[in-house]
Motif scaffolding. Structure first.
Motif, mmCIF file in Angstrom:
data_model
loop_
_atom_site.group_PDB
_atom_site.id
_atom_site.type_symbol
_atom_site.label_atom_id
_atom_site.label_comp_id
_atom_site.label_asym_id
_atom_site.label_seq_id
_atom_site.Cartn_x
_atom_site.Cartn_y
_atom_site.Cartn_z
ATOM 1 N N MET A 149 0.838 -1.169 0.000
ATOM 2 C CA MET A 149 0.000 0.000 0.000
ATOM 3 C C MET A 149 0.890 1.241 0.000
ATOM 4 O O MET A 149 1.794 1.366 0.813
ATOM 5 N N THR A 150 0.602 2.138 -0.886
ATOM 6 C CA THR A 150 1.392 3.362 -0.988
ATOM 7 C C THR A 150 0.795 4.441 -0.086
ATOM 8 O O THR A 150 -0.324 4.317 0.425
ATOM 9 N N TRP A 151 1.550 5.523 0.085
ATOM 10 C CA TRP A 151 1.079 6.635 0.903
ATOM 11 C C TRP A 151 -0.142 7.299 0.278
ATOM 12 O O TRP A 151 -1.017 7.795 0.986
ATOM 13 N N GLN A 152 -0.210 7.326 -1.040
ATOM 14 C CA GLN A 152 -1.353 7.948 -1.707
ATOM 15 C C GLN A 152 -2.633 7.152 -1.472
ATOM 16 O O GLN A 152 -3.701 7.734 -1.255
ATOM 17 N N GLU A 153 -2.525 5.822 -1.507
ATOM 18 C CA GLU A 153 -3.696 4.993 -1.230
ATOM 19 C C GLU A 153 -4.137 5.153 0.213
ATOM 20 O O GLU A 153 -5.334 5.235 0.506
ATOM 21 N N LEU A 154 -3.182 5.194 1.120
ATOM 22 C CA LEU A 154 -3.498 5.385 2.532
ATOM 23 C C LEU A 154 -4.132 6.751 2.769
ATOM 24 O O LEU A 154 -5.065 6.884 3.571
ATOM 25 N N ASP A 155 -3.667 7.764 2.062
ATOM 26 C CA ASP A 155 -4.223 9.102 2.184
ATOM 27 C C ASP A 155 -5.664 9.155 1.680
ATOM 28 O O ASP A 155 -6.461 9.962 2.149
ATOM 29 N N LEU A 156 -6.022 8.305 0.732
ATOM 30 C CA LEU A 156 -7.397 8.268 0.245
ATOM 31 C C LEU A 156 -8.312 7.472 1.186
ATOM 32 O O LEU A 156 -9.491 7.778 1.306
ATOM 33 N N ILE A 157 -7.793 6.467 1.861
ATOM 34 C CA ILE A 157 -8.613 5.598 2.704
ATOM 35 C C ILE A 157 -8.794 6.160 4.106
ATOM 36 O O ILE A 157 -9.886 6.070 4.691
ATOM 37 N N PHE A 158 -7.770 6.742 4.691
ATOM 38 C CA PHE A 158 -7.790 7.172 6.091
ATOM 39 C C PHE A 158 -8.930 8.132 6.435
ATOM 40 O O PHE A 158 -9.571 7.965 7.489
ATOM 41 N N PRO A 159 -9.258 9.138 5.613
ATOM 42 C CA PRO A 159 -10.373 10.025 5.972
ATOM 43 C C PRO A 159 -11.701 9.284 6.099
ATOM 44 O O PRO A 159 -12.529 9.618 6.948
ATOM 45 N N PHE A 160 -11.909 8.251 5.296
ATOM 46 C CA PHE A 160 -13.145 7.486 5.391
ATOM 47 C C PHE A 160 -13.183 6.670 6.680
ATOM 48 O O PHE A 160 -14.244 6.500 7.276
ATOM 49 N N VAL A 161 -12.037 6.177 7.119
ATOM 50 C CA VAL A 161 -11.962 5.451 8.391
ATOM 51 C C VAL A 161 -12.330 6.384 9.541
ATOM 52 O O VAL A 161 -13.120 6.022 10.425
ATOM 53 N N VAL A 162 -11.783 7.586 9.528
ATOM 54 C CA VAL A 162 -12.086 8.573 10.572
ATOM 55 C C VAL A 162 -13.572 8.930 10.538
ATOM 56 O O VAL A 162 -14.235 9.005 11.582
ATOM 57 N N PHE A 163 -14.115 9.120 9.357
ATOM 58 C CA PHE A 163 -15.525 9.475 9.196
ATOM 59 C C PHE A 163 -16.451 8.371 9.721
ATOM 60 O O PHE A 163 -17.382 8.642 10.470
ATOM 61 N N PHE A 164 -16.182 7.132 9.355
ATOM 62 C CA PHE A 164 -17.042 6.043 9.800
ATOM 63 C C PHE A 164 -16.898 5.774 11.294
ATOM 64 O O PHE A 164 -17.863 5.400 11.953
ATOM 65 N N TYR A 165 -15.718 5.985 11.842
ATOM 66 C CA TYR A 165 -15.531 5.906 13.300
ATOM 67 C C TYR A 165 -16.421 6.945 13.977
ATOM 68 O O TYR A 165 -17.107 6.652 14.962
ATOM 69 N N GLY A 166 -16.426 8.159 13.436
ATOM 70 C CA GLY A 166 -17.266 9.220 13.992
ATOM 71 C C GLY A 166 -18.739 8.905 13.866
ATOM 72 O O GLY A 166 -19.516 9.147 14.792
ATOM 73 N N ILE A 167 -19.163 8.349 12.727
ATOM 74 C CA ILE A 167 -20.574 7.993 12.533
ATOM 75 C C ILE A 167 -21.013 6.973 13.574
ATOM 76 O O ILE A 167 -22.066 7.109 14.203
ATOM 77 N N ILE A 168 -20.216 5.937 13.763
ATOM 78 C CA ILE A 168 -20.587 4.874 14.699
ATOM 79 C C ILE A 168 -20.660 5.415 16.124
ATOM 80 O O ILE A 168 -21.622 5.154 16.853
ATOM 81 N N LEU A 169 -19.663 6.189 16.533
ATOM 82 C CA LEU A 169 -19.666 6.715 17.894
ATOM 83 C C LEU A 169 -20.797 7.707 18.127
ATOM 84 O O LEU A 169 -21.441 7.673 19.184
ATOM 85 N N VAL A 170 -21.056 8.578 17.182
ATOM 86 C CA VAL A 170 -22.149 9.541 17.335
ATOM 87 C C VAL A 170 -23.481 8.800 17.410
ATOM 88 O O VAL A 170 -24.340 9.129 18.228
ATOM 89 N N PHE A 171 -23.653 7.776 16.581
ATOM 90 C CA PHE A 171 -24.894 7.001 16.617
ATOM 91 C C PHE A 171 -25.101 6.361 17.987
ATOM 92 O O PHE A 171 -26.192 6.421 18.560
ATOM 93 N N VAL A 172 -24.062 5.764 18.529
ATOM 94 C CA VAL A 172 -24.178 5.095 19.825
ATOM 95 C C VAL A 172 -24.368 6.107 20.955
ATOM 96 O O VAL A 172 -25.210 5.914 21.840
ATOM 97 N N LEU A 173 -23.616 7.203 20.925
ATOM 98 C CA LEU A 173 -23.674 8.172 22.018
ATOM 99 C C LEU A 173 -24.927 9.041 21.998
ATOM 100 O O LEU A 173 -25.268 9.661 23.002
ATOM 101 N N GLU A 174 -25.609 9.107 20.886
ATOM 102 C CA GLU A 174 -26.836 9.902 20.806
ATOM 103 C C GLU A 174 -28.094 9.043 20.891
ATOM 104 O O GLU A 174 -29.197 9.565 20.858
ATOM 105 N N ASN A 175 -27.932 7.730 20.999
ATOM 106 C CA ASN A 175 -29.055 6.808 21.057
ATOM 107 C C ASN A 175 -29.350 6.483 22.522
ATOM 108 O O ASN A 175 -28.559 5.832 23.195
ATOM 109 N N ARG A 176 -30.500 6.943 23.015
ATOM 110 C CA ARG A 176 -30.854 6.770 24.423
ATOM 111 C C ARG A 176 -30.967 5.295 24.798
ATOM 112 O O ARG A 176 -30.571 4.880 25.881
#
Length: 71
Positions: free
Chosen positions: A1-28
């Protein structure tokens, strides 16, 4: 895996981590379940709420930038 491929994938990992945590933390229902099953971890888990929102927003904008400016 090159740095360019990692640079394209990493923001999506951060985004989906945020989606999952926000969903869990905002769900009563899930927070009530957390309080009942793991009360010792509930406070620690809730302390990650700001990290979840930052990951969601920054990861989303970063992912959008990669999609719009993709060569």
């Amino acid at each position: 895996m090159t740095w360019q491929e990692l640079d394209l994938i990493f923001p999506f990992v951060v985004f989906f981590y945020g989606i999952i945590l926000v969903f869990v933390l905002e769900n009563r229902t899930l927070l009530d379940l957390l309080d009942r099953r793991m009360p010792s971890y509930a406070t620690q888990f809730r302390s990650h709420k700001s990290l979840a929102w930052v990951s969601f927003v920054v990861g989303g904008l970063w992912s959008l930038q990669n999609l719009v400016l993709m060569p």
